[in-house]
Design an enzyme around this catalytic site. Structure first.
Site, PDB file in Angstrom:
ATOM      1  N   HIS A 178       0.868  -1.176   0.000  1.00  0.00           N
ATOM      2  CA  HIS A 178       0.000   0.000   0.000  1.00  0.00           C
ATOM      3  C   HIS A 178       0.911   1.234   0.000  1.00  0.00           C
ATOM      4  O   HIS A 178       2.019   1.182   0.539  1.00  0.00           O
ATOM      5  CB  HIS A 178      -0.829  -0.064   1.285  1.00  0.00           C
ATOM      6  CG  HIS A 178      -1.919   0.944   1.422  1.00  0.00           C
ATOM      7  ND1 HIS A 178      -1.686   2.246   1.804  1.00  0.00           N
ATOM      8  CD2 HIS A 178      -3.259   0.841   1.268  1.00  0.00           C
ATOM      9  CE1 HIS A 178      -2.842   2.899   1.879  1.00  0.00           C
ATOM     10  NE2 HIS A 178      -3.810   2.071   1.556  1.00  0.00           N
ATOM     11  N   ASP A 185       3.109  -4.660   7.902  1.00  0.00           N
ATOM     12  CA  ASP A 185       1.893  -3.860   7.775  1.00  0.00           C
ATOM     13  C   ASP A 185       0.721  -4.830   7.942  1.00  0.00           C
ATOM     14  O   ASP A 185       0.408  -5.617   7.051  1.00  0.00           O
ATOM     15  CB  ASP A 185       1.887  -3.192   6.384  1.00  0.00           C
ATOM     16  CG  ASP A 185       0.571  -2.471   6.100  1.00  0.00           C
ATOM     17  OD1 ASP A 185      -0.380  -2.628   6.886  1.00  0.00           O
ATOM     18  OD2 ASP A 185       0.503  -1.761   5.081  1.00  0.00           O
ATOM     19  N   GLN A 244      -4.471  -5.297   6.876  1.00  0.00           N
ATOM     20  CA  GLN A 244      -5.474  -6.201   6.290  1.00  0.00           C
ATOM     21  C   GLN A 244      -5.454  -7.592   6.915  1.00  0.00           C
ATOM     22  O   GLN A 244      -6.175  -8.478   6.452  1.00  0.00           O
ATOM     23  CB  GLN A 244      -5.261  -6.318   4.776  1.00  0.00           C
ATOM     24  CG  GLN A 244      -5.489  -5.021   4.029  1.00  0.00           C
ATOM     25  CD  GLN A 244      -6.871  -4.424   4.292  1.00  0.00           C
ATOM     26  OE1 GLN A 244      -7.810  -5.102   4.706  1.00  0.00           O
ATOM     27  NE2 GLN A 244      -6.995  -3.136   4.066  1.00  0.00           N
ATOM     28  N   LYS A 277     -10.344  -0.720  10.760  1.00  0.00           N
ATOM     29  CA  LYS A 277     -10.454  -1.894   9.889  1.00  0.00           C
ATOM     30  C   LYS A 277     -10.745  -3.147  10.712  1.00  0.00           C
ATOM     31  O   LYS A 277     -10.707  -4.262  10.209  1.00  0.00           O
ATOM     32  CB  LYS A 277      -9.154  -2.084   9.102  1.00  0.00           C
ATOM     33  CG  LYS A 277      -8.904  -0.969   8.075  1.00  0.00           C
ATOM     34  CD  LYS A 277      -7.691  -1.290   7.240  1.00  0.00           C
ATOM     35  CE  LYS A 277      -7.202  -0.110   6.432  1.00  0.00           C
ATOM     36  NZ  LYS A 277      -8.046   0.244   5.298  1.00  0.00           N
ATOM     37  N   CYS A 299      -4.749   2.464  -3.608  1.00  0.00           N
ATOM     38  CA  CYS A 299      -3.488   2.948  -3.000  1.00  0.00           C
ATOM     39  C   CYS A 299      -2.362   1.945  -3.216  1.00  0.00           C
ATOM     40  O   CYS A 299      -1.519   1.736  -2.322  1.00  0.00           O
ATOM     41  CB  CYS A 299      -3.646   3.232  -1.504  1.00  0.00           C
ATOM     42  SG  CYS A 299      -4.799   4.537  -1.162  1.00  0.00           S
TER      43      CYS A 299
END
Ligand code: PLP
Length: 407
Positions: free
Chosen positions: A125, A202, A205, A228, A366
């Site tokens: 991202h 990261d 997600q 999220k 993104c």
């Protein structure tokens, strides 16, 4: 299809927004990768903070301030336990994943030297690309990018070849927000450690879809966003190993992050406050307790299993449709389906789905470097959460089928 112990009707009632109608039809929300919806208990906790406990945290002796501080710190304890961190000193509250990554790139990054290397992946991202480019422009580090194989996975052979003693940081996404690929982060971390490099994952997600144990992974840094994971907006979390956080300079200066200030010199506060300058978003952080409690009450393994079923069910049906191409079919995949309808712009497909009350995201998500590597400008992306149903998958497929006759 549904696991009988997974009480989806009950869970759906926890999210008032899911009963909305759009254009006279029940809304099907399939944009969970961008943000998940918020259960009532989280919103109630925000209201309760404003109506009952609102006072600035950490520097008050009055009861209200002590209450607000305790609720914020309880969120920190629950977060540490949720990801199995060793202590609350390793949990830094930020505004989101983006700020968490910027913190590491700026602060840990300032310890790097010209010629040092940072490895990213093609699936990142923008928030795990641009902060490292800023660092490159500041001190002259070299960025290297792990490519992808034809099976939509990171090319681990290439990654092995990239590792050398100059590599000081590997920063990769746990789950691709476009392809859904679940990357082998445990292996990525152990290979990096063998070469003396630190690793930032990261987790934006992954956090609401997979069980996360930062100690089992041996991650040096792990970043994610509350919005999220059924939590409030404006809250992010950076997990960092204590000894690394201790070695790093502050990211921002101001109140809350100091022990003692005079005009000649400032002594910084201990962890985690050294990295939390200014008044934190204590209202939303306190409410985040409820999001963690909510996920725990259902069980992340149960959520993962439910989403996996939705993914398989929907993918199988999409594959029967002519002129639909799925982008991302890695063997280990999260419930994200990126696709294009042959001959149709992704915006048009997305808008036509919206007119049928199906909310999906369109565009580059993104992840422009990934789009470039795929030779496309964007996709349509349907992504699932704990409350999505098989009936909603059917409605999505029916809407898409209708669009195919129109385009
Ligand atoms: N990383 C990934 C993989 C994401 O999908 C996102 C958001 O979609 C982010 C980082 C940025 O998260 P935020 O905007 O909450 O900071």
């Amino acid at each position: 299809m549904e696991n009988s112990t997974y009480d989806i009707d009950k869970y759906r009632r926890d999210f008032p927004i899911l009963s909305r109608q759009l254009f006279g039809k029940p809304m099907v929300y399939l944009d969970n990768t961008a943000t998940t919806q918020t259960p009532r208990r989280v919103v109630d906790a925000i209201t309760e903070m404003y109506f009952t406990h609102k006072a600035n945290v950490h520097r008050g002796v009055h009861t209200l301030s002590l209450e607000a501080t305790e609720l914020m710190e309880e969120a920190r304890r629950l977060t540490a336990s949720y990801i199995n961190a060793s202590s609350t000193e390793e949990i830094i509250f930020t505004r989101g994943t983006t700020e968490a990554i910027n913190l590491v790139a700026s602060s840990y990054g300032s310890l790097l030297k010209e010629g040092d290397e940072v490895i990213l992946s093609v699936m990142e991202h923008h928030s795990n690309i641009v902060p490292w480019q800023l660092l490159r422009d500041r001190i002259g580090i070299k960025l290297k990018v792990i490519p992808m194989t034809s099976t939509w996975e990171l090319d681990m052979e290439e990654y092995r070849r990239m590792l050398n003693p100059r590599v000081k940081m590997v920063a990769v996404t746990h789950v691709s927000n476009v392809l859904g690929t679940v990357n082998p982060v445990g292996e990525i971390i152990s290979l990096a450690h063998n070469h003396g490099a630190a690793v930032l994952i990261d987790g934006a997600q992954a956090i609401a879809h997979l069980p996360i144990d930062v100690r089992a992974l041996d991650a040096d840094f792990y970043a994610f966003s509350a919005h999220k994971m059924y939590g409030p907006c404006g809250v992010g979390i950076l997990y960092g190993k204590k000894h690394l956080l201790e070695s790093m300079p502050p990211y921002q200066g101001g109140g809350e992050m100091i022990h003692k200030v005079n005009f000649a010199h400032t002594e910084y506060a201990a962890l985690p406050y050294k990295f939390e300058a200014g008044t934190p978003d204590f209202v939303d952080i306190a409410a985040f307790r409820e999001a963690l409690g909510y996920i725990r009450s259902i069980g992340i393994e149960n959520i993962a299993e439910h989403e996996e079923r939705l993914l398989r069910y929907t993918t199988e049906r999409m594959k029967l449709l002519p002129r639909v191409r799925i982008y991302g079919e890695a063997p280990v995949k999260s419930a994200v389906i990126s696709f294009l309808v042959e001959g149709a712009h992704h915006y048009d497909t997305g808008m036509l789905l919206d007119k049928q009350a199906v909310a999906v995201r369109t565009g580059h998500h993104c992840a422009q470097p990934l789009m470039e590597s795929l030779g496309i400008t964007g996709t349509v992306r349907a992504s699932f959460g704990l409350y999505n149903t098989f009936e909603e998958c059917d409605r999505f497929i029916a809407a898409l089928t209708r669009i195919l006759t129109m385009l």
